[in-house]
Design a protein around this motif. Structure first.
Motif, PDB file in Angstrom:
ATOM      1  N   SER A  21       0.871  -1.159   0.000  1.00 14.55           N
ATOM      2  CA  SER A  21       0.000   0.000   0.000  1.00 14.55           C
ATOM      3  C   SER A  21       0.918   1.221   0.000  1.00 14.55           C
ATOM      4  CB  SER A  21      -0.852  -0.052   1.264  1.00 14.55           C
ATOM      5  OG  SER A  21      -1.753   1.009   1.264  1.00 14.55           O
ATOM      6  N   HIS A  22       0.389   2.377   0.301  1.00 15.13           N
ATOM      7  CA  HIS A  22       1.265   3.540   0.413  1.00 15.13           C
ATOM      8  C   HIS A  22       0.900   4.350   1.651  1.00 15.13           C
ATOM      9  CE1 HIS A  22      -2.085   4.663  -2.280  1.00 15.13           C
ATOM     10  NE2 HIS A  22      -2.127   5.692  -1.493  1.00 15.13           N
ATOM     11  N   PRO A  23       1.847   5.149   2.135  1.00  9.71           N
ATOM     12  CA  PRO A  23       1.633   5.816   3.423  1.00  9.71           C
ATOM     13  C   PRO A  23       0.667   6.999   3.356  1.00  9.71           C
ATOM     14  CG  PRO A  23       3.725   6.482   2.499  1.00  9.71           C
ATOM     15  CD  PRO A  23       3.162   5.468   1.554  1.00  9.71           C
ATOM     16  N   HIS A  24       0.098   7.316   4.510  1.00  5.81           N
ATOM     17  CA  HIS A  24      -0.825   8.444   4.600  1.00  5.81           C
ATOM     18  C   HIS A  24      -0.437   9.417   5.704  1.00  5.81           C
ATOM     19  CE1 HIS A  24      -3.062   5.333   2.461  1.00  5.81           C
ATOM     20  NE2 HIS A  24      -3.583   6.339   1.816  1.00  5.81           N
ATOM     21  N   LEU A  25       0.554   9.028   6.494  1.00  8.78           N
ATOM     22  CA  LEU A  25       1.066   9.927   7.529  1.00  8.78           C
ATOM     23  C   LEU A  25       2.579  10.008   7.379  1.00  8.78           C
ATOM     24  CD1 LEU A  25      -0.945   8.614  10.635  1.00  8.78           C
ATOM     25  CD2 LEU A  25      -1.361  10.742   9.394  1.00  8.78           C
ATOM     26  N   PHE A  26       3.146  11.120   7.799  1.00 14.15           N
ATOM     27  CA  PHE A  26       4.586  11.304   7.592  1.00 14.15           C
ATOM     28  C   PHE A  26       5.256  11.823   8.874  1.00 14.15           C
ATOM     29  CE2 PHE A  26       2.387  11.610   3.607  1.00 14.15           C
ATOM     30  CZ  PHE A  26       3.148  10.833   2.771  1.00 14.15           C
ATOM     31  N   ARG A 144       5.398  -1.134   9.597  1.00 18.78           N
ATOM     32  CA  ARG A 144       5.048  -2.266   8.723  1.00 18.78           C
ATOM     33  C   ARG A 144       3.607  -2.244   8.244  1.00 18.78           C
ATOM     34  NH1 ARG A 144       6.622  -7.289  11.800  1.00 18.78           N
ATOM     35  NH2 ARG A 144       6.612  -5.898  13.581  1.00 18.78           N
ATOM     36  N   THR A 145       2.776  -1.391   8.853  1.00 17.35           N
ATOM     37  CA  THR A 145       1.414  -1.274   8.336  1.00 17.35           C
ATOM     38  C   THR A 145       1.414  -0.391   7.078  1.00 17.35           C
ATOM     39  OG1 THR A 145       0.863   0.719   9.583  1.00 17.35           O
ATOM     40  CG2 THR A 145       0.432  -1.375  10.659  1.00 17.35           C
ATOM     41  N   PHE A 147       1.334   2.624   6.897  1.00 22.90           N
ATOM     42  CA  PHE A 147       0.426   3.760   7.033  1.00 22.90           C
ATOM     43  C   PHE A 147       1.238   5.035   7.246  1.00 22.90           C
ATOM     44  CE2 PHE A 147      -3.066   6.310   8.474  1.00 22.90           C
ATOM     45  CZ  PHE A 147      -4.177   5.715   7.911  1.00 22.90           C
ATOM     46  N   THR A 148       2.418   4.840   7.847  1.00 21.32           N
ATOM     47  CA  THR A 148       3.264   5.990   8.169  1.00 21.32           C
ATOM     48  C   THR A 148       4.594   5.882   7.444  1.00 21.32           C
ATOM     49  OG1 THR A 148       2.307   5.762  10.371  1.00 21.32           O
ATOM     50  CG2 THR A 148       4.116   7.330  10.135  1.00 21.32           C
TER      51      THR A 148
ATOM     52  N   LEU B  16       3.502  12.487  -2.810  1.00 21.06           N
ATOM     53  CA  LEU B  16       2.326  12.179  -1.980  1.00 21.06           C
ATOM     54  C   LEU B  16       2.301  13.076  -0.751  1.00 21.06           C
ATOM     55  CD1 LEU B  16       1.782   8.338  -1.521  1.00 21.06           C
ATOM     56  CD2 LEU B  16       0.164   9.989  -2.420  1.00 21.06           C
ATOM     57  N   ASP B  20      -0.432  15.783   0.207  1.00 16.23           N
ATOM     58  CA  ASP B  20      -1.066  15.545   1.498  1.00 16.23           C
ATOM     59  C   ASP B  20      -1.083  16.836   2.311  1.00 16.23           C
ATOM     60  OD1 ASP B  20      -1.881  12.887   2.011  1.00 16.23           O
ATOM     61  OD2 ASP B  20      -0.805  12.969   3.916  1.00 16.23           O
ATOM     62  N   PRO B  57       1.336   2.223  -5.257  1.00 15.63           N
ATOM     63  CA  PRO B  57       1.075   0.822  -4.959  1.00 15.63           C
ATOM     64  C   PRO B  57      -0.269   0.609  -4.275  1.00 15.63           C
ATOM     65  CG  PRO B  57       3.271   1.454  -4.277  1.00 15.63           C
ATOM     66  CD  PRO B  57       2.580   2.707  -4.692  1.00 15.63           C
ATOM     67  N   GLY B  58      -0.940  -0.463  -4.642  1.00 14.74           N
ATOM     68  CA  GLY B  58      -2.237  -0.790  -4.045  1.00 14.74           C
ATOM     69  C   GLY B  58      -2.822  -1.975  -4.792  1.00 14.74           C
ATOM     70  N   ILE B 113      -5.027   3.480  12.964  1.00 13.03           N
ATOM     71  CA  ILE B 113      -4.046   2.895  12.039  1.00 13.03           C
ATOM     72  C   ILE B 113      -4.193   1.377  12.051  1.00 13.03           C
ATOM     73  CG2 ILE B 113      -1.581   2.603  11.517  1.00 13.03           C
ATOM     74  CD1 ILE B 113      -1.069   5.355  12.582  1.00 13.03           C
ATOM     75  N   VAL B 170      -7.072   8.900   3.413  1.00 11.28           N
ATOM     76  CA  VAL B 170      -7.028  10.358   3.270  1.00 11.28           C
ATOM     77  C   VAL B 170      -8.434  10.936   3.266  1.00 11.28           C
ATOM     78  CG1 VAL B 170      -6.468  12.219   1.658  1.00 11.28           C
ATOM     79  CG2 VAL B 170      -4.802  10.476   2.153  1.00 11.28           C
ATOM     80  N   MET B 173      -9.676  11.067   6.699  1.00 13.37           N
ATOM     81  CA  MET B 173      -9.036  12.137   7.480  1.00 13.37           C
ATOM     82  C   MET B 173      -9.618  13.500   7.087  1.00 13.37           C
ATOM     83  SD  MET B 173      -5.049  11.048   8.049  1.00 13.37           S
ATOM     84  CE  MET B 173      -4.548  10.646   6.389  1.00 13.37           C
ATOM     85  N   ILE B 256       2.220  -8.130  10.283  1.00 10.54           N
ATOM     86  CA  ILE B 256       2.109  -6.885  11.033  1.00 10.54           C
ATOM     87  C   ILE B 256       1.735  -7.167  12.492  1.00 10.54           C
ATOM     88  CG2 ILE B 256       0.713  -4.784  11.306  1.00 10.54           C
ATOM     89  CD1 ILE B 256       0.481  -4.826   8.174  1.00 10.54           C
TER      90      ILE B 256
END
Lengths: 186, 262
Positions: A21-26, A144-145, A147-148, B16, B20, B57-58, B113, B170, B173, B256
């Motif tokens: 997937s790709h991250p949404h938080l940084f 590893r999720t 998300f970040t 991204l 964002d 990616p997805g 998360i 997103v 959020m 995970i």
């Protein structure tokens, strides 16, 4: 035939990229070694979050809306916006001369709202490692999720009594960052 | 002191992150001082973000590509499936945001998360089952088209749901932020624009897949005159890929959750 080859290439890209997937938080990370005599007593970590996470933390934890996190509010941040990642090792891995160091629990957690309305965390990974001679340290920050994502421009803060050599900061698995260096007493 | 090289993947992450941040800044600007111009800017930025979000990616793209490679489809079906996936993906995010804000108020921060990994797990299970269903239909429907026709419509909806069911983080959020500031309409406009961007990419993926299938079959006819065999190979490979995709999503959940060093 050209279109056929082109579309095959595009399709291969869809498949090659699919599993992540790709991250949404940084996070912008920083790192500092804490020294006690000739022992590394821990790594002080700084995480500067992006606006999304920061807005969420401020909305939920800055109870009196004064843009300052007091002790009670920091405790809220710790409970709801930090502590849960203990089970995934706080998105971190530490290696000391190649040997994995298990992170139990962080200490001295603190959080503050910066002038640009982002939220920063500061905490200590406690260790007790004797620094007799030059050792190699590797630290990885990686969620590893997925998300970040961690900024690859990690800041390694200098220490007046320590000498850092061969510092290499690289991306880890696309969304993480890894810092590797040799350290000795000056 | 620092050795850095910028790869394509890193540039993508930077992009991204950049968008964002712009979305967040523009949203905060709108909720504090509304103007139509800023709203239009937000609409444009959200659209570009939707494109970036889908290019990255997805599993959605791979699932759509596999579905359209598997058998012959009309081009219009690609538009319909992409629209459905985009709407489900962002629609789920809108519902989740409302639930988190008004009902599930105990779910905060890091737990959200973690919630995402549960969605990935559920979606992985669904995709695996769909792959197995495709395989079963292929193997046990002896007469051409017999079981497949009956299942075609159901498969279409199942693929759309499993590709889009993970709520767009997103979008959720954005909705959370705008709900908190009493500007739900702004959030909905931004999320709709993200959907449009996603639709653009996903429908292109579908169209390319349909055209590729035709192209591959035509080329195989010219080269070794075994179109039917190649068609079957593509079909089984696509089904196999759907199963692998689903299983990889399920296994990533356990990796995970294990909490062990990677």
């Amino acid at each position: 035939m050209k279109f056929y080859k082109f579309s095959l290439l595009i399709l291969l890209m869809f498949f090659a990229l699919n599993l992540n997937s790709h991250p949404h938080l940084f996070i912008e990370p920083s790192l500092e070694i804490e020294l006690n005599d000739n022992y590394i007593s821990g790594f002080r970590v700084g995480w500067k979050w992006d606006y999304w996470w920061s807005s969420d933390v401020i909305a939920a934890c800055d109870l009196n809306k004064d843009f300052f996190l007091d002790e009670e509010e920091i405790q809220l941040v710790y409970q709801d916006y930090f502590n849960r990642i203990q089970r995934v090792g706080y998105f971190a891995e530490i290696y000391f001369d190649g040997e994995f160091q298990r992170i139990g629990k962080v200490e001295q957690f603190s959080a503050k709202i910066e002038g640009d309305e982002t939220v920063s965390y500061s905490f200590l990974f406690p260790l007790n490692l004797e620094l007799e001679e030059k050792v190699e340290i590797k630290i990885v920050f990686y969620d590893r999720t997925i998300f970040t994502a961690f900024d690859r421009d990690l800041v390694l803060i200098e220490h007046k009594d320590l000498l850092y050599e061969n510092v290499r900061i690289t991306t880890y698995s696309l969304y993480g960052v890894q810092v590797q260096f040799k350290v000795s007493l000056k | 002191m620092t050795v850095t090289t910028t790869t394509l993947g890193e540039r993508f992450v930077d992009l991204l992150r950049h968008f964002d941040q712009i979305i967040n800044t523009t949203l905060r600007e709108i909720v504090s001082d509304f103007s139509l111009t800023t709203l239009l800017v937000l609409f444009g930025i959200s659209f570009i973000y939707g494109i970036l979000h889908s290019i990255g990616p997805g599993h959605g793209k791979a699932l759509i590509a596999s579905y359209f490679l598997k058998e012959e489809h009309k081009l219009s079906k690609s538009l319909l499936l992409s629209a459905l996936v985009s709407l489900i993906h962002t629609g789920a995010a809108i519902i989740l945001a409302f639930l988190l804000f008004y009902v599930l108020t105990g779910i905060k921060g890091m737990f959200r998360i973690q919630l995402q990994s549960y969605f990935i797990f559920s979606s992985g299970i669904m995709i695996t089952l769909i792959g197995l269903l495709f395989l079963g239909l292929k193997i046990f429907s002896r007469k051409k088209g017999e079981g497949e026709k009956k299942w075609e419509k159901r498969n279409f909806v199942l693929v759309a749901i499993s590709a889009g069911i993970i709520p767009c983080p997103v979008s959720s959020m954005i909705m959370m932020l705008t709900i908190a500031h009493g500007a739900v309409h702004v959030g909905l406009i931004s999320v709709f624009s993200i959907s449009l961007g996603m639709f653009t990419v996903l429908s292109s993926v579908g169209l390319i897949s349909i055209l590729s299938r035709t192209g591959i079959l035509k080329a195989s006819e010219k080269v070794f005159n075994k179109t039917e065999l190649v068609s079957k190979i593509i079909e089984y490979l696509s089904i196999l890929f759907v199963i692998i995709l689903g299983l990889s999503m399920v296994s990533s959940f356990f990796i995970i959750s294990s909490g062990s060093p990677f």
